[in-house]
Design a protein around this motif. Structure first.
Motif, mmCIF file in Angstrom:
data_model
loop_
_atom_site.group_PDB
_atom_site.id
_atom_site.type_symbol
_atom_site.label_atom_id
_atom_site.label_comp_id
_atom_site.label_asym_id
_atom_site.label_seq_id
_atom_site.Cartn_x
_atom_site.Cartn_y
_atom_site.Cartn_z
ATOM 1 N N VAL A 55 -1.561 0.639 -5.062
ATOM 2 C CA VAL A 55 -0.393 -0.155 -5.465
ATOM 3 C C VAL A 55 0.892 0.631 -5.237
ATOM 4 C CG1 VAL A 55 0.770 -1.233 -7.430
ATOM 5 C CG2 VAL A 55 -1.693 -1.555 -7.105
ATOM 6 N N GLN A 56 0.841 1.929 -5.506
ATOM 7 C CA GLN A 56 2.025 2.762 -5.284
ATOM 8 C C GLN A 56 2.338 2.906 -3.791
ATOM 9 O OE1 GLN A 56 4.126 3.812 -7.661
ATOM 10 N NE2 GLN A 56 2.781 2.641 -9.028
ATOM 11 N N SER A 63 4.046 -0.277 -2.872
ATOM 12 C CA SER A 63 5.418 -0.311 -3.397
ATOM 13 C C SER A 63 6.347 0.586 -2.592
ATOM 14 C CB SER A 63 5.412 0.116 -4.872
ATOM 15 O OG SER A 63 4.684 -0.792 -5.665
ATOM 16 N N PHE A 106 9.505 -1.134 -0.699
ATOM 17 C CA PHE A 106 10.797 -0.726 -1.227
ATOM 18 C C PHE A 106 11.518 0.235 -0.286
ATOM 19 C CE2 PHE A 106 9.122 -2.284 -5.233
ATOM 20 C CZ PHE A 106 10.249 -2.744 -5.897
ATOM 21 N N LYS A 126 10.939 -2.236 4.367
ATOM 22 C CA LYS A 126 11.769 -3.244 3.700
ATOM 23 C C LYS A 126 12.588 -4.033 4.723
ATOM 24 C CE LYS A 126 15.165 -3.486 -0.061
ATOM 25 N NZ LYS A 126 15.937 -2.664 -1.016
ATOM 26 N N PRO A 128 12.406 -6.442 -2.355
ATOM 27 C CA PRO A 128 11.341 -5.535 -1.900
ATOM 28 C C PRO A 128 10.253 -6.295 -1.156
ATOM 29 C CG PRO A 128 11.094 -5.977 -4.235
ATOM 30 C CD PRO A 128 12.359 -6.656 -3.809
ATOM 31 N N GLN A 129 10.468 -6.520 0.114
ATOM 32 C CA GLN A 129 9.504 -7.256 0.920
ATOM 33 C C GLN A 129 9.723 -6.933 2.392
ATOM 34 O OE1 GLN A 129 10.696 -11.183 -0.311
ATOM 35 N NE2 GLN A 129 12.159 -11.403 1.371
ATOM 36 N N THR A 152 4.579 -8.024 -0.001
ATOM 37 C CA THR A 152 5.467 -7.963 -1.163
ATOM 38 C C THR A 152 4.764 -7.146 -2.241
ATOM 39 O OG1 THR A 152 4.593 -9.868 -2.386
ATOM 40 C CG2 THR A 152 6.168 -10.339 -0.601
ATOM 41 N N PRO A 153 5.477 -6.764 -3.297
ATOM 42 C CA PRO A 153 4.801 -6.040 -4.390
ATOM 43 C C PRO A 153 3.773 -6.888 -5.127
ATOM 44 C CG PRO A 153 7.196 -5.760 -4.517
ATOM 45 C CD PRO A 153 6.930 -6.834 -3.516
#
Length: 364
Positions: free
Chosen positions: A157-158, A161, A165, A169, A177-178, A272-273
């Motif tokens: 997940v990190q 991200s 981000f 991006k 953040p996508q 995306t997140p």
């Protein structure tokens, strides 16, 4: 006092019927929950069990939810039948999505349709690589695969991200953040015009048939299960328990990564997140409700996707929290575990010894 006593011969019929009993009990508890929350139980049950199947569009959306759940569950079934406890399929799903998204971002207006299988292959390899970390640490250092695979979910997940981000991006995305939307040519082909159902459904069903053949018709499938459940017996028979570990985790990771690739190259269309949807954890329930059998997991994946869609409808139409989806999933799992316990054990009432008898026994 109550005591659990092992049954001499557990019922084979109840072993297959207990998921249906668990579903019935879950529904009854759900009715009680709706009553306690002051909502109409009939409307609540309609949201979960009728709305997802009432029209072709609803069925198409149902298959979109069921496809990643089924794919991940198929891989987990290989692990669990091999006594390898991969709890981190969610992380492998995320990394598969990241790898597929990275390839999709390379496409431009001149790219041909050949990019679609490359995107899906990237997802498979990404998931396998992430599961390979678990296999390596278990194989070389005897690390617990439950803890390692679970902790790697948060690392995955990190990683996602950081990318959405940071370097990936979309510069034209108003600072959201996508990534940019993937080119149309990278999208997974749809089966029916106007509906979101895509070839992922076919891949999942073919995967179910392939897993059935592997587990029950090929020597390699038998060796895989023996290598995980009884390493000593496997070595005596010439099977490799080490190979069973690697095959189980790589197959499981590849299936989860493929599910992630189909998700981002299908209905999402970008990174995306919010790519982590909990499918990797829900698929554990799908696998056990389906009795780790390819056919059973097809039906349990459909049931679990009904819970997902029903939870969303209950939130929008009845004002209930979306977490109700997780409540139904958890109820189904715990009730199934209770039913399975009563299949293997029976409850007996054992009289507690009187105080006088205990004193006499102690004096002797």
């Amino acid at each position: 006092m109550l005591k659990l006593e092992a049954r001499p011969q557990p019922s084979r019929h109840w072993a297959y019927a207990s998921p249906l009993l668990a579903l019935l009990i879950t529904v009854l508890i759900g009715v009680l929950l709706f009553e306690l929350l002051g909502k109409d139980p009939v409307r609540g049950l309609q949201a979960f069990f009728w709305e997802p199947i009432k029209s072709p569009y609803a069925l198409a959306e149902l298959t979109m939810k069921a496809t990643p759940l089924l794919l991940i569950a198929l891989g987990l079934a290989v692990c669990f039948r091999s006594n390898v406890w991969n709890i981190g399929a969610e992380g492998q799903f995320v990394i598969g999505a990241v790898a597929a998204g990275g390839v999709a971002l390379l496409a431009d207006k001149t790219t041909g349709p050949w990019i679609v299988p490359v995107v899906l292959l990237a997802g498979v390899l990404g998931g396998m690589a992430w599961a390979g970390i678990v296999a390596l640490l278990r194989d070389r250092f005897n690390a617990n695969e439950i803890l390692v695979s679970l902790m790697l979910v948060y690392v995955a997940v990190q990683v996602l991200s950081y990318l959405v981000f940071g370097p990936w991006k979309d510069p034209m995305g108003y600072n959201f953040p996508q990534t940019k939307m993937f080119e149309r040519v990278t999208q997974v082909p749809r089966l029916v015009q106007g509906l979101r159902m895509n070839i992922g459904v076919v891949i999942a069903l073919v995967g179910s048939a392939a897993l059935w053949l592997f587990l029950f018709r090929f020597r390699a499938g038998f060796a895989q299960q023996v290598g995980g459940l009884a390493p000593a017996a496997a070595r005596y028979a010439g099977f490799s328990s080490r190979r069973a570990l690697w095959v189980a985790l790589l197959v499981s990771g590849g299936c989860a990564g493929l599910a992630g690739a189909l998700e981002v190259a299908g209905p999402v269309g970008q990174l995306t997140p919010f790519v982590p949807l909990g499918y990797g954890f829900a698929a554990i329930i799908v696998a056990f409700v389906g009795r780790l059998h390819p056919v059973g997991m097809v039906f349990s994946a459909v049931l679990m996707s009904m819970f997902y869609i029903g939870g969303e409808l209950a939130q929008s139409r009845l004002g209930l929290p979306k977490s109700l989806t997780g409540v139904f999933q958890g109820l189904l799992l715990f009730v199934l575990l209770a039913c399975d316990t009563l299949i293997a054990y029976r409850v007996r009432w054992v009289s507690a010894p009187s105080a006088g008898a205990a004193v006499v026994k102690g004096g002797q």
